[in-house]
Design a protein around this motif. Structure first.
Motif, PDB file in Angstrom:
ATOM      1  N   LEU A   1      -1.482  -1.577 -12.271  1.00 41.55           N
ATOM      2  CA  LEU A   1      -2.012  -0.209 -12.262  1.00 41.55           C
ATOM      3  C   LEU A   1      -1.319   0.654 -11.212  1.00 41.55           C
ATOM      4  O   LEU A   1      -1.072   1.841 -11.435  1.00 41.55           O
ATOM      5  CB  LEU A   1      -3.519  -0.231 -12.009  1.00 41.55           C
ATOM      6  CG  LEU A   1      -4.395  -0.642 -13.169  1.00 41.55           C
ATOM      7  CD1 LEU A   1      -5.848  -0.716 -12.721  1.00 41.55           C
ATOM      8  CD2 LEU A   1      -4.242   0.314 -14.333  1.00 41.55           C
ATOM      9  N   GLY A   2      -0.996   0.059 -10.068  1.00 41.14           N
ATOM     10  CA  GLY A   2      -0.264   0.796  -9.038  1.00 41.14           C
ATOM     11  C   GLY A   2       1.131   1.187  -9.505  1.00 41.14           C
ATOM     12  O   GLY A   2       1.577   2.318  -9.285  1.00 41.14           O
ATOM     13  N   ILE A   3       1.821   0.265 -10.161  1.00 40.51           N
ATOM     14  CA  ILE A   3       3.156   0.569 -10.689  1.00 40.51           C
ATOM     15  C   ILE A   3       3.071   1.658 -11.756  1.00 40.51           C
ATOM     16  O   ILE A   3       3.890   2.586 -11.787  1.00 40.51           O
ATOM     17  CB  ILE A   3       3.804  -0.705 -11.276  1.00 40.51           C
ATOM     18  CG1 ILE A   3       4.050  -1.737 -10.180  1.00 40.51           C
ATOM     19  CG2 ILE A   3       5.092  -0.383 -12.007  1.00 40.51           C
ATOM     20  CD1 ILE A   3       5.062  -1.338  -9.147  1.00 40.51           C
ATOM     21  N   ILE A   4       2.080   1.567 -12.623  1.00 41.32           N
ATOM     22  CA  ILE A   4       1.905   2.589 -13.664  1.00 41.32           C
ATOM     23  C   ILE A   4       1.606   3.943 -13.025  1.00 41.32           C
ATOM     24  O   ILE A   4       2.120   4.975 -13.461  1.00 41.32           O
ATOM     25  CB  ILE A   4       0.795   2.175 -14.646  1.00 41.32           C
ATOM     26  CG1 ILE A   4       1.261   0.998 -15.496  1.00 41.32           C
ATOM     27  CG2 ILE A   4       0.378   3.337 -15.529  1.00 41.32           C
ATOM     28  CD1 ILE A   4       0.174   0.381 -16.344  1.00 41.32           C
ATOM     29  N   GLY A   5       0.781   3.937 -11.975  1.00 42.04           N
ATOM     30  CA  GLY A   5       0.464   5.188 -11.281  1.00 42.04           C
ATOM     31  C   GLY A   5       1.688   5.835 -10.664  1.00 42.04           C
ATOM     32  O   GLY A   5       1.839   7.054 -10.697  1.00 42.04           O
ATOM     33  N   LEU A   6       2.577   5.024 -10.101  1.00 42.90           N
ATOM     34  CA  LEU A   6       3.810   5.593  -9.543  1.00 42.90           C
ATOM     35  C   LEU A   6       4.731   6.102 -10.640  1.00 42.90           C
ATOM     36  O   LEU A   6       5.438   7.082 -10.457  1.00 42.90           O
ATOM     37  CB  LEU A   6       4.540   4.543  -8.698  1.00 42.90           C
ATOM     38  CG  LEU A   6       3.934   4.240  -7.342  1.00 42.90           C
ATOM     39  CD1 LEU A   6       4.766   3.191  -6.625  1.00 42.90           C
ATOM     40  CD2 LEU A   6       3.811   5.482  -6.499  1.00 42.90           C
TER      41      LEU A   6
ATOM     42  N   TYR B   1      -1.386   4.197  -4.482  1.00 39.75           N
ATOM     43  CA  TYR B   1      -1.450   3.686  -3.111  1.00 39.75           C
ATOM     44  C   TYR B   1      -2.759   2.947  -2.863  1.00 39.75           C
ATOM     45  O   TYR B   1      -2.783   1.955  -2.128  1.00 39.75           O
ATOM     46  CB  TYR B   1      -1.277   4.819  -2.104  1.00 39.75           C
ATOM     47  CG  TYR B   1       0.128   5.398  -2.063  1.00 39.75           C
ATOM     48  CD1 TYR B   1       1.222   4.651  -2.490  1.00 39.75           C
ATOM     49  CD2 TYR B   1       0.370   6.677  -1.605  1.00 39.75           C
ATOM     50  CE1 TYR B   1       2.505   5.164  -2.457  1.00 39.75           C
ATOM     51  CE2 TYR B   1       1.644   7.208  -1.558  1.00 39.75           C
ATOM     52  CZ  TYR B   1       2.713   6.442  -1.986  1.00 39.75           C
ATOM     53  OH  TYR B   1       3.987   6.942  -1.950  1.00 39.75           O
ATOM     54  N   ALA B   2      -3.837   3.399  -3.474  1.00 36.28           N
ATOM     55  CA  ALA B   2      -5.117   2.703  -3.339  1.00 36.28           C
ATOM     56  C   ALA B   2      -5.043   1.318  -3.981  1.00 36.28           C
ATOM     57  O   ALA B   2      -5.551   0.339  -3.427  1.00 36.28           O
ATOM     58  CB  ALA B   2      -6.233   3.529  -3.969  1.00 36.28           C
ATOM     59  N   CYS B   3      -4.386   1.218  -5.124  1.00 37.12           N
ATOM     60  CA  CYS B   3      -4.215  -0.081  -5.779  1.00 37.12           C
ATOM     61  C   CYS B   3      -3.386  -1.013  -4.908  1.00 37.12           C
ATOM     62  O   CYS B   3      -3.719  -2.195  -4.753  1.00 37.12           O
ATOM     63  CB  CYS B   3      -3.560   0.094  -7.143  1.00 37.12           C
ATOM     64  SG  CYS B   3      -4.632   0.800  -8.391  1.00 37.12           S
ATOM     65  N   PHE B   4      -2.311  -0.500  -4.327  1.00 39.14           N
ATOM     66  CA  PHE B   4      -1.472  -1.328  -3.462  1.00 39.14           C
ATOM     67  C   PHE B   4      -2.221  -1.747  -2.196  1.00 39.14           C
ATOM     68  O   PHE B   4      -2.054  -2.867  -1.712  1.00 39.14           O
ATOM     69  CB  PHE B   4      -0.181  -0.599  -3.094  1.00 39.14           C
ATOM     70  CG  PHE B   4       0.728  -0.369  -4.266  1.00 39.14           C
ATOM     71  CD1 PHE B   4       0.882  -1.334  -5.255  1.00 39.14           C
ATOM     72  CD2 PHE B   4       1.438   0.807  -4.391  1.00 39.14           C
ATOM     73  CE1 PHE B   4       1.727  -1.132  -6.336  1.00 39.14           C
ATOM     74  CE2 PHE B   4       2.289   1.020  -5.458  1.00 39.14           C
ATOM     75  CZ  PHE B   4       2.427   0.046  -6.445  1.00 39.14           C
ATOM     76  N   ALA B   5      -3.051  -0.858  -1.666  1.00 41.02           N
ATOM     77  CA  ALA B   5      -3.838  -1.207  -0.481  1.00 41.02           C
ATOM     78  C   ALA B   5      -4.851  -2.303  -0.808  1.00 41.02           C
ATOM     79  O   ALA B   5      -5.067  -3.220   0.002  1.00 41.02           O
ATOM     80  CB  ALA B   5      -4.553   0.032   0.058  1.00 41.02           C
ATOM     81  N   LEU B   6      -5.471  -2.232  -1.978  1.00 40.69           N
ATOM     82  CA  LEU B   6      -6.406  -3.283  -2.378  1.00 40.69           C
ATOM     83  C   LEU B   6      -5.688  -4.613  -2.587  1.00 40.69           C
ATOM     84  O   LEU B   6      -6.219  -5.674  -2.245  1.00 40.69           O
ATOM     85  CB  LEU B   6      -7.158  -2.868  -3.642  1.00 40.69           C
ATOM     86  CG  LEU B   6      -8.215  -1.790  -3.454  1.00 40.69           C
ATOM     87  CD1 LEU B   6      -8.754  -1.340  -4.804  1.00 40.69           C
ATOM     88  CD2 LEU B   6      -9.345  -2.297  -2.578  1.00 40.69           C
ATOM     89  N   CYS B   7      -4.482  -4.570  -3.125  1.00 38.21           N
ATOM     90  CA  CYS B   7      -3.683  -5.788  -3.276  1.00 38.21           C
ATOM     91  C   CYS B   7      -3.362  -6.391  -1.912  1.00 38.21           C
ATOM     92  O   CYS B   7      -3.491  -7.606  -1.716  1.00 38.21           O
ATOM     93  CB  CYS B   7      -2.384  -5.494  -4.022  1.00 38.21           C
ATOM     94  SG  CYS B   7      -2.585  -5.265  -5.778  1.00 38.21           S
ATOM     95  N   ALA B   8      -2.955  -5.558  -0.988  1.00 37.84           N
ATOM     96  CA  ALA B   8      -2.643  -6.045   0.354  1.00 37.84           C
ATOM     97  C   ALA B   8      -3.887  -6.614   1.035  1.00 37.84           C
ATOM     98  O   ALA B   8      -3.817  -7.642   1.723  1.00 37.84           O
ATOM     99  CB  ALA B   8      -2.045  -4.917   1.194  1.00 37.84           C
ATOM    100  N   ALA B   9      -5.032  -5.977   0.825  1.00 39.11           N
ATOM    101  CA  ALA B   9      -6.273  -6.483   1.406  1.00 39.11           C
ATOM    102  C   ALA B   9      -6.650  -7.834   0.804  1.00 39.11           C
ATOM    103  O   ALA B   9      -7.110  -8.735   1.521  1.00 39.11           O
ATOM    104  CB  ALA B   9      -7.397  -5.471   1.195  1.00 39.11           C
TER     105      ALA B   9
END
Length: 70
Positions: free
Chosen positions: A28-33, A51-59
């Motif tokens: 979803l993050g890649i699609i958003g970008l 960025y929110a999707c990537f932050a959740l992945c990192a978390a």
């Protein structure tokens, strides 16, 4: 040696669900970008969502590392 098949199945199920969720969230993050380039007015919203999707992945990855270390 006796194998606890219920516990093994539980670990397998949780790992499978977590993996699918994490890959889906990253996708979803890649699609958003990708959408930010094609959409005009909602580019900031798409970028923020990505960025929110990537932050959740990192978390989620950080939480997994925390569980292994502690």
């Amino acid at each position: 040696m006796k194998i606890d098949w219920v516990a093994l199945g539980s670990v397998f199920g949780v790992s499978l669900v977590a993996t699918i969720a994490l890959v889906g969230l990253f996708t979803l993050g890649i699609i958003g970008l990708g959408r930010q380039e094609s959409s005009g007015g909602s580019a900031a919203l798409a970028r923020t969502g990505a960025y929110a999707c990537f932050a959740l992945c990192a978390a989620a990855v950080a939480f997994g590392i925390y569980l292994v270390v502690v």
